[in-house]
Write an enzyme that holds these catalytic residues in place. Structure first.
Site, PDB file in Angstrom:
ATOM      1  N   THR A  73      63.920  68.649  61.513  1.00 44.35           N
ATOM      2  CA  THR A  73      62.457  68.533  61.418  1.00 44.35           C
ATOM      3  C   THR A  73      61.864  68.290  62.807  1.00 44.35           C
ATOM      4  OG1 THR A  73      62.656  67.746  59.152  1.00 44.35           O
ATOM      5  CG2 THR A  73      60.565  67.315  60.251  1.00 44.35           C
ATOM      6  N   CYS A 338      64.433  67.974  48.366  1.00 45.72           N
ATOM      7  CA  CYS A 338      63.142  67.328  48.596  1.00 45.72           C
ATOM      8  C   CYS A 338      62.273  67.388  47.358  1.00 45.72           C
ATOM      9  CB  CYS A 338      62.401  68.009  49.736  1.00 45.72           C
ATOM     10  SG  CYS A 338      63.404  68.133  51.196  1.00 45.72           S
TER      11      CYS A 338
HETATM   12  N1  PLP Z   1      65.540  73.416  57.374  1.00 46.21           N
HETATM   13  C1  PLP Z   1      66.396  73.620  56.376  1.00 46.21           C
HETATM   14  C2  PLP Z   1      66.790  75.030  56.006  1.00 46.21           C
HETATM   15  C3  PLP Z   1      66.917  72.544  55.665  1.00 46.21           C
HETATM   16  O1  PLP Z   1      67.782  72.760  54.668  1.00 46.21           O
HETATM   17  C4  PLP Z   1      66.521  71.234  56.032  1.00 46.21           C
HETATM   18  C5  PLP Z   1      66.992  70.075  55.266  1.00 46.21           C
HETATM   19  O2  PLP Z   1      66.985  70.100  54.031  1.00 46.21           O
HETATM   20  C6  PLP Z   1      65.635  71.065  57.106  1.00 46.21           C
HETATM   21  C7  PLP Z   1      65.165  72.180  57.747  1.00 46.21           C
HETATM   22  C8  PLP Z   1      65.209  69.691  57.575  1.00 46.21           C
HETATM   23  O3  PLP Z   1      66.310  69.079  58.222  1.00 46.21           O
HETATM   24  P1  PLP Z   1      66.370  67.536  58.624  1.00 46.21           P
HETATM   25  O4  PLP Z   1      66.669  66.796  57.390  1.00 46.21           O
HETATM   26  O5  PLP Z   1      67.475  67.415  59.624  1.00 46.21           O
HETATM   27  O6  PLP Z   1      65.075  67.174  59.250  1.00 46.21           O
END
Ligand code: PLP
Length: 652
Positions: A73, A338
């Site tokens: 993120t 989520c």
């Molecule tokens: N992008 C994808 C494809 C993801 O699966 C996730 C997490 O679920 C994220 C971004 C966000 O990652 P993070 O939890 O490291 O911020």
């Protein structure tokens, strides 16, 4: 205690033992600040440099920036901020660089949300446009070709977290090149690390965020790759760490752990090969097909990561399947983690044109490349157990509640479960009821509405398929005066229906135990349970009973255990649905529970309210259904109803 089989690796993974050891060693022994010039700092700096070098080799990124972040993120924010600042600056200088922010329709929410946020905050004024995907979940390159000349920034993912669909990155790169698109390009590589080959230097990709916790590193560590000449604006400023690109003292424990994972990727031998992973997925897929013969894949396996399966089982909600898998100790998720708490359809499957009912019922099963054969053996066996539990679940007896959108309907079964009367069956549940009755060889003898539009009349069409013996018209007005069901009699009284044990001649007032619909007062006695269908009113109530306060209703596992020990007549009641019970019986500290599914609680409540009420402690998977059960009993005036908050998940 059942051993947990974790099949939700796309949400997060366990930490590789070598990564945990590396993090621990860093915290214990190599805890220096890499910015310090003394020996402790230099040792930390050496670890930081070595990890970055490993990351460059694994990502195929000898050039460009590779920096450590808190996760994907943050990497996404940084990439979006960098791209939008560059676009704003170019536009101020009068350089044409496109007016569209193009985002793949199936991106993780972090991407469109960040784009909208920074576009607004920076006043960039670009148009956020979704790039659709086809039925296979792959980007529509024909539409990209049309839009690419106007695109300032393109965001696509390497592989999707819900479906595992792998994007055609070469195809996207070719379109951007052929159309001479001015766009900067971000590829979210979170689900690709360790599962797909990466050679970032050889691509046109400008920004690539990664997240450690999707591949056996802890949460809170990630990486961002930025192409050599791609614009860059730091998200965080301060002490100038990471060469001024990302200030803040480095998360050295996380970096060390990520380093151990990168080391394992480089060395080989720890993680399974692509072919090995495919073989594991094929076995799981075969077990799923055998367990749920109607199963439909929501994404073509041929285009998906070898570690992800996304499916729906017609007639079964994802909540129902998740509860079933959870009862069997198999942890899977509905769509993305989520949004797992909500039963909303998946935006990813919606974008692929999957019908809403199927999209809302999707289940994702995902594993990581550390998987071994013993794990797959155990998972396949449990999946087959779940399939058996679903079909072998005991036939409902007595009264069963049906809920849809806050309204309730009721099914009355004879003691043998061979005959059924439906009262106010919700239209949306009609296909499911029909299939259940058919599977149980149960005859529908009648179907009534207690008020116009209650649902039964509309549901009838579906139910007729299993109701060859239908006795009359579906409305109360046209219903017969009384219908026998085992030793019970259902008698019509105006728009209400009374149920109780017959004296042979009819249904005496004192024998009425349940009333469906609005009842004239003279027929009500204190022992009657009122079963209502209307939204906004308690589904179950008792004439004259004062609903008791909910204070103190919630007990943790230890308090529930103590209460059960102190009250020998107290009853532990598992309110999960029959398939969950069949997949794994509920126990609280070794004590077995009586099984009364929430949907059958109203029927049982009348018996519990008779005579001296015994203490009741309800338990379920997470504490939601058990809280409803305790509330229902307290609402009927039962003073000694409690539940185990946090459910079996926290009961240990
Ligand atoms: N992008 C994808 C494809 C993801 O699966 C996730 C997490 O679920 C994220 C971004 C966000 O990652 P993070 O939890 O490291 O911020």
């Amino acid at each position: 205690m059942i051993i947990e089989l974790y099949l939700d690796a796309n949400a997060t993974s366990a930490v590789l033992p070598a990564a945990a050891a590396a993090a621990n060693a860093t915290m214990q022994d190599c805890f220096g600040n890499p910015s310090s010039s003394h020996a402790a700092g230099l040792r930390a700096k050496a670890l930081l440099d070595a990890t970055r070098a490993a990351a460059r080799r694994v990502l195929g990124a000898a050039r460009g920036r590779v920096m450590f972040t808190s996760g994907a993120t943050e990497g996404i924010q940084t990439a979006v901020l960098s791209a939008l600042c560059a676009v704003r600056e170019r536009r101020l200088r009068g350089i044409s660089c496109g007016d569209l922010l193009l985002v793949g329709a199936t991106e993780h929410k972090a991407v469109p949300e960040s784009l909208a946020h920074w576009n607004r905050l920076l006043g960039t004024g670009l148009e956020l446009r979704t790039l659709p995907v086809d039925a296979d979940g792959r980007h529509r390159l024909d539409l990209l070709r049309e839009l690419a000349p106007r695109a300032a920034f393109v965001c696509t993912m390497a592989a999707n977290n819900e479906t595992g669909i792998v994007s055609d990155l070469d195809g996207i790169a070719a379109v951007l090149r052929d159309t001479a698109s001015p766009a900067l390009w971000m590829v979210d590589c979170v689900q690709a690390l360790g599962k797909l080959p990466l050679a970032l230097d050889r691509t046109r990709i400008d920004y690539a965020p990664f997240s450690g916790h999707k591949l056996y590193a802890p949460k809170g560590i990630g990486m961002l790759y930025v192409r050599e000449d791609a614009p860059y604006t730091p998200l965080m400023c301060g002490g100038g760490q990471e060469g001024g690109q990302r200030s803040g003292t480095e998360n050295m424990a996380g970096i060390a752990a990520l380093g151990a994972v990168l080391g394992a990727l480089e060395a080989g031998g720890t993680f399974r090969s692509h072919a090995g992973l495919l073989a594991c997925r094929d076995r799981l897929a075969a077990a799923l097909r055998q367990a749920f013969p109607d199963l439909v894949w929501n994404a073509p396996l041929a285009h998906a990561l070898p570690t992800t399966l996304n499916f729906s089982v017609p007639g079964r909600s994802s909540k129902e399947l998740l509860d079933l898998f959870d009862a069997a100790g198999v942890r899977v998720s509905a769509g993305s983690a989520c949004s797992a708490a909500k039963t909303a359809p998946s935006h990813v499957l919606d974008a692929m044109g999957v019908p809403p009912a199927r999209s809302a019922a999707a289940v994702r099963m995902s594993f990581g490349p550390l998987v071994d054969d013993a794990f797959v053996d155990a998972a396949c066996a449990r999946i087959l157990d779940c399939g058996r539990a679903l079909t072998a679940a005991s036939a409902p007896a007595g009264l069963q509640q049906l809920e849809d959108g806050g309204a309730s309907g009721w099914l009355l079964f004879d003691p043998a479960g061979r005959e059924c009367i439906a009262i106010d069956p919700p239209l949306a549940l009609a296909p499911r009821i029909a299939a259940d009755l058919r599977a149980r060889s149960c005859r529908l003898t009648a179907c009534f509405d207690t008020s116009p539009g209650a649902g039964g009349a509309d549901a009838l069409g579906e139910l007729m398929a299993v109701a060859p013996g239908w006795p009359g018209r579906p409305t109360a007005a046209g219903a017969p005066e009384s219908i026998a069901l085992g030793q019970d009699l259902l008698v019509r009284n105006g728009n209400a229906f009374l149920l109780g044990r017959t004296d042979g001649a009819g249904l005496p007032g004192h024998a009425v135990r349940f009333v469906f619909g609005v009842m004239p007062h003279e027929a009500l006695i204190a022992a009657t349970v009122l079963c209502c269908h209307r939204m906004g009113e308690p589904a179950v109530s008792r004439p004259g009973a004062d609903a008791l306060p909910e204070d103190g209703m919630h007990l943790d596992a230890a308090a529930a255990h103590a209460l059960l020990e102190a009250n020998p007549d107290a009853l532990l009641v598992d309110v999960r649905e029959p398939p969950e019970h069949a997949a794994g019986a509920a126990r609280l500290r070794g004590r077995a529970a009586q099984h009364v599914p929430l949907s059958q609680l109203a029927g049982q409540a009348a018996a519990w309210l008779d005579g001296a009420a015994r203490p009741l402690v309800f338990v379920c998977r997470s504490g939601n259904r058990s809280a409803r059960a305790a509330r229902l009993l307290r609402g009927l005036g039962h003073a000694q109803a409690w539940h185990v908050s946090g459910g079996l998940a926290l009961a240990g």
